[in-house]
Design an enzyme around this catalytic site. Structure first.
Site, PDB file in Angstrom:
ATOM      1  N   ILE A 181       0.848  -1.212   0.000  1.00 41.82           N
ATOM      2  CA  ILE A 181       0.000   0.000   0.000  1.00 41.82           C
ATOM      3  C   ILE A 181       0.876   1.253   0.000  1.00 41.82           C
ATOM      4  O   ILE A 181       1.690   1.441   0.912  1.00 41.82           O
ATOM      5  CB  ILE A 181      -0.909   0.019   1.252  1.00 41.82           C
ATOM      6  CG1 ILE A 181      -1.768  -1.243   1.329  1.00 41.82           C
ATOM      7  CG2 ILE A 181      -1.770   1.273   1.275  1.00 41.82           C
ATOM      8  CD1 ILE A 181      -2.555  -1.386   2.641  1.00 41.82           C
ATOM      9  N   GLY A 212       3.649   3.102  -4.708  1.00 41.45           N
ATOM     10  CA  GLY A 212       3.780   3.948  -5.911  1.00 41.45           C
ATOM     11  C   GLY A 212       3.286   3.251  -7.176  1.00 41.45           C
ATOM     12  O   GLY A 212       3.601   3.669  -8.288  1.00 41.45           O
ATOM     13  N   GLU A 269      -6.981   0.554 -10.719  1.00 47.24           N
ATOM     14  CA  GLU A 269      -7.843   0.158  -9.614  1.00 47.24           C
ATOM     15  C   GLU A 269      -8.787   1.293  -9.200  1.00 47.24           C
ATOM     16  O   GLU A 269      -8.354   2.443  -9.098  1.00 47.24           O
ATOM     17  CB  GLU A 269      -6.921  -0.123  -8.438  1.00 47.24           C
ATOM     18  CG  GLU A 269      -7.636  -0.552  -7.222  1.00 47.24           C
ATOM     19  CD  GLU A 269      -7.061  -1.848  -6.754  1.00 47.24           C
ATOM     20  OE1 GLU A 269      -7.554  -2.873  -7.233  1.00 47.24           O
ATOM     21  OE2 GLU A 269      -6.132  -1.828  -5.958  1.00 47.24           O
ATOM     22  N   ASP A 317      -2.322  -1.415 -12.768  1.00 41.07           N
ATOM     23  CA  ASP A 317      -1.691  -1.071 -11.486  1.00 41.07           C
ATOM     24  C   ASP A 317      -1.948  -2.136 -10.416  1.00 41.07           C
ATOM     25  O   ASP A 317      -1.818  -1.873  -9.226  1.00 41.07           O
ATOM     26  CB  ASP A 317      -2.052   0.352 -11.018  1.00 41.07           C
ATOM     27  CG  ASP A 317      -3.483   0.484 -10.513  1.00 41.07           C
ATOM     28  OD1 ASP A 317      -4.276  -0.476 -10.675  1.00 41.07           O
ATOM     29  OD2 ASP A 317      -3.813   1.543  -9.949  1.00 41.07           O
ATOM     30  N   GLU A 337      -7.008   5.940   5.603  1.00 38.51           N
ATOM     31  CA  GLU A 337      -5.728   5.205   5.642  1.00 38.51           C
ATOM     32  C   GLU A 337      -4.745   5.775   6.666  1.00 38.51           C
ATOM     33  O   GLU A 337      -3.706   5.179   6.921  1.00 38.51           O
ATOM     34  CB  GLU A 337      -5.064   5.224   4.251  1.00 38.51           C
ATOM     35  CG  GLU A 337      -5.798   4.371   3.222  1.00 38.51           C
ATOM     36  CD  GLU A 337      -5.163   4.455   1.841  1.00 38.51           C
ATOM     37  OE1 GLU A 337      -4.376   5.381   1.592  1.00 38.51           O
ATOM     38  OE2 GLU A 337      -5.479   3.591   1.011  1.00 38.51           O
TER      39      GLU A 337
HETATM   40  N1  LIG Z   1       8.647   7.650  -6.002  1.00 33.13           N
HETATM   41  C1  LIG Z   1       7.847   8.481  -5.350  1.00 33.13           C
HETATM   42  N2  LIG Z   1       8.354   9.571  -4.736  1.00 33.13           N
HETATM   43  C2  LIG Z   1       7.564  10.415  -4.070  1.00 33.13           C
HETATM   44  N3  LIG Z   1       6.213  10.272  -3.954  1.00 33.13           N
HETATM   45  C3  LIG Z   1       5.667   9.218  -4.567  1.00 33.13           C
HETATM   46  C4  LIG Z   1       6.440   8.257  -5.287  1.00 33.13           C
HETATM   47  N4  LIG Z   1       5.621   7.304  -5.760  1.00 33.13           N
HETATM   48  C5  LIG Z   1       4.378   7.636  -5.356  1.00 33.13           C
HETATM   49  N5  LIG Z   1       4.404   8.783  -4.654  1.00 33.13           N
HETATM   50  C6  LIG Z   1       3.267   9.437  -4.000  1.00 33.13           C
HETATM   51  O1  LIG Z   1       2.894   8.558  -2.937  1.00 33.13           O
HETATM   52  C7  LIG Z   1       1.483   8.430  -2.846  1.00 33.13           C
HETATM   53  C8  LIG Z   1       1.099   6.954  -3.067  1.00 33.13           C
HETATM   54  O2  LIG Z   1       1.391   6.595  -4.403  1.00 33.13           O
HETATM   55  P1  LIG Z   1       0.414   5.635  -5.242  1.00 33.13           P
HETATM   56  O3  LIG Z   1       0.933   5.594  -6.638  1.00 33.13           O
HETATM   57  O4  LIG Z   1      -1.015   6.027  -5.037  1.00 33.13           O
HETATM   58  O5  LIG Z   1       0.712   4.234  -4.494  1.00 33.13           O
HETATM   59  P2  LIG Z   1      -0.016   2.816  -4.628  1.00 33.13           P
HETATM   60  O6  LIG Z   1      -0.813   2.833  -5.905  1.00 33.13           O
HETATM   61  O7  LIG Z   1       1.094   1.817  -4.650  1.00 33.13           O
HETATM   62  O8  LIG Z   1      -0.850   2.656  -3.404  1.00 33.13           O
HETATM   63  C9  LIG Z   1       0.905   9.383  -3.890  1.00 33.13           C
HETATM   64  O9  LIG Z   1       0.604  10.598  -3.249  1.00 33.13           O
HETATM   65  C10 LIG Z   1       2.026   9.555  -4.905  1.00 33.13           C
HETATM   66  O10 LIG Z   1       1.971  10.823  -5.526  1.00 33.13           O
HETATM   67  N1  LIG Z   2      -7.850  -5.841   2.363  1.00 30.69           N
HETATM   68  C1  LIG Z   2      -7.569  -5.408   1.124  1.00 30.69           C
HETATM   69  N2  LIG Z   2      -7.234  -4.111   0.947  1.00 30.69           N
HETATM   70  C2  LIG Z   2      -6.930  -3.729  -0.292  1.00 30.69           C
HETATM   71  C3  LIG Z   2      -6.939  -4.604  -1.393  1.00 30.69           C
HETATM   72  N3  LIG Z   2      -6.580  -3.912  -2.477  1.00 30.69           N
HETATM   73  C4  LIG Z   2      -6.369  -2.676  -2.097  1.00 30.69           C
HETATM   74  N4  LIG Z   2      -6.588  -2.549  -0.779  1.00 30.69           N
HETATM   75  C5  LIG Z   2      -6.555  -1.302   0.002  1.00 30.69           C
HETATM   76  C6  LIG Z   2      -5.204  -0.835   0.391  1.00 30.69           C
HETATM   77  C7  LIG Z   2      -5.332   0.656   0.298  1.00 30.69           C
HETATM   78  O1  LIG Z   2      -5.887   1.172   1.505  1.00 30.69           O
HETATM   79  C8  LIG Z   2      -6.339   0.884  -0.814  1.00 30.69           C
HETATM   80  C9  LIG Z   2      -5.719   1.152  -2.160  1.00 30.69           C
HETATM   81  O2  LIG Z   2      -4.805   0.109  -2.491  1.00 30.69           O
HETATM   82  P1  LIG Z   2      -3.341   0.424  -3.095  1.00 30.69           P
HETATM   83  O3  LIG Z   2      -2.628  -0.887  -3.093  1.00 30.69           O
HETATM   84  O4  LIG Z   2      -3.612   0.966  -4.460  1.00 30.69           O
HETATM   85  O5  LIG Z   2      -2.708   1.420  -2.195  1.00 30.69           O
HETATM   86  O6  LIG Z   2      -7.103  -0.295  -0.841  1.00 30.69           O
HETATM   87  C10 LIG Z   2      -7.301  -5.954  -1.194  1.00 30.69           C
HETATM   88  O7  LIG Z   2      -7.369  -6.794  -2.113  1.00 30.69           O
HETATM   89  N5  LIG Z   2      -7.626  -6.308   0.092  1.00 30.69           N
END
Ligand SMILES: Nc1ncnc2c1ncn2[C@@H]1O[C@H](COP(=O)(O)OP(=O)(O)O)[C@@H](O)[C@H]1O
Ligand SMILES: Nc1nc2c(ncn2[C@H]2C[C@H](O)[C@@H](COP(=O)(O)O)O2)c(=O)[nH]1
Length: 213
Positions: free
Chosen positions: A20, A23, A42, A93, A154
């Site tokens: 989570i 990035g 997603e 993603d 979160e």
């Molecule tokens: N390499 C990075 N450096 C700084 N901030 C980042 C980086 N990658 C993602 N972020 C920031 O961190 C947060 C989470 O990134 P996100 O892409 O939504 O993560 P995920 O999809 O894995 O949950 C966002 O606000 C994004 O802009």
């Molecule tokens: N319990 C689960 N939580 C999940 C799943 N997929 C995503 N998530 C949660 C985690 C974050 O709070 C939010 C967005 O997910 P990212 O991985 O994009 O940060 O949703 C799941 O399958 N099970």
């Protein structure tokens, strides 16, 4: 023209994975733009169970995991129909295996077993990504990024839950290497490589992916 000895590479189906806040969405969006591939993203904001889940994981886990599973199944079914089966590339993603990574952490006993059966029924026949970009991150990085993203529900996530998910992802990637030996898995150091702030870091990732396309 293809010589007899050349093996045609499969059409790119790239999934970005990581815990989570690693990035994934950010990197998948940048890669889709760079390669000019469609992005499968997603949907989080419309999830009716996520905030309740973080308030009481035991109580809401089954509903939440089933919701994610059905949503992703539908999204992937459409993606297969519109892109993969037509030989068109796509960047996602997430990998469908993400469902099982989370479900093993949040579900127990009968509920986990029921979920496992449904998970296999729905996903065993789905085409899987042939390239996985795994963003490996430590807890401090995840906490920083979750804070930066600023989703209210979160902000109080138990760091212990994130730490266990980091380990779960490590285990899952090792399992995928064995279960799907033909899948290319590119691990990037999400603490050191900052593809947002440093364009040259993004170029390194692009170059690595291009080696396998
Ligand atoms: N390499 C990075 N450096 C700084 N901030 C980042 C980086 N990658 C993602 N972020 C920031 O961190 C947060 C989470 O990134 P996100 O892409 O939504 O993560 P995920 O999809 O894995 O949950 C966002 O606000 C994004 O802009
Ligand atoms: N319990 C689960 N939580 C999940 C799943 N997929 C995503 N998530 C949660 C985690 C974050 O709070 C939010 C967005 O997910 P990212 O991985 O994009 O940060 O949703 C799941 O399958 N099970």
């Amino acid at each position: 023209m293809w010589e007899d000895h050349q093996v045609k590479k499969p059409c790119p189906f790239i999934a970005v994975e990581g815990a989570i806040g690693a990035g994934k969405t950010t990197l998948a969006t940048m890669l889709a733009e760079r390669f000019d591939y469609p992005l499968l993203k997603e949907i989080v904001d419309e999830n009716p169970f996520l905030d309740k889940f973080y308030q009481n994981i035991e109580e809401w886990a089954f509903q939440l995991e089933m919701f994610f599973l059905c949503n992703r199944y539908k999204q992937l079914e459409d993606t297969v129909q519109n892109y993969v089966s037509r030989g068109l590339p796509v960047v996602s993603d997430y990998h469908i295996y993400k469902n099982w990574i989370f479900a093993q952490r949040t579900l127990h006993g009968d509920k986990r077993e029921k979920y496992r059966q449904i998970y296999h029924l729905l996903t065993d026949d789905l085409p899987k990504p042939n390239v996985i970009v795994y963003i490996q991150t430590e807890l401090a990085t995840l906490l920083k990024r979750i804070e930066k993203r600023g989703r209210g529900f979160e902000q109080d996530i138990d760091p212990g839950y994130l730490e266990r998910l980091i380990e779960d992802y490590e285990t899952a990637i090792t399992q995928l290497r064995t279960q799907e030996p033909d899948t290319v898995i590119i691990t990037i150091d999400g603490n050191e490589l900052d593809f947002v702030e440093h364009p040259e870091h993004f170029e390194q990732i692009v170059a690595k992916i291009k080696e396998h396309l």
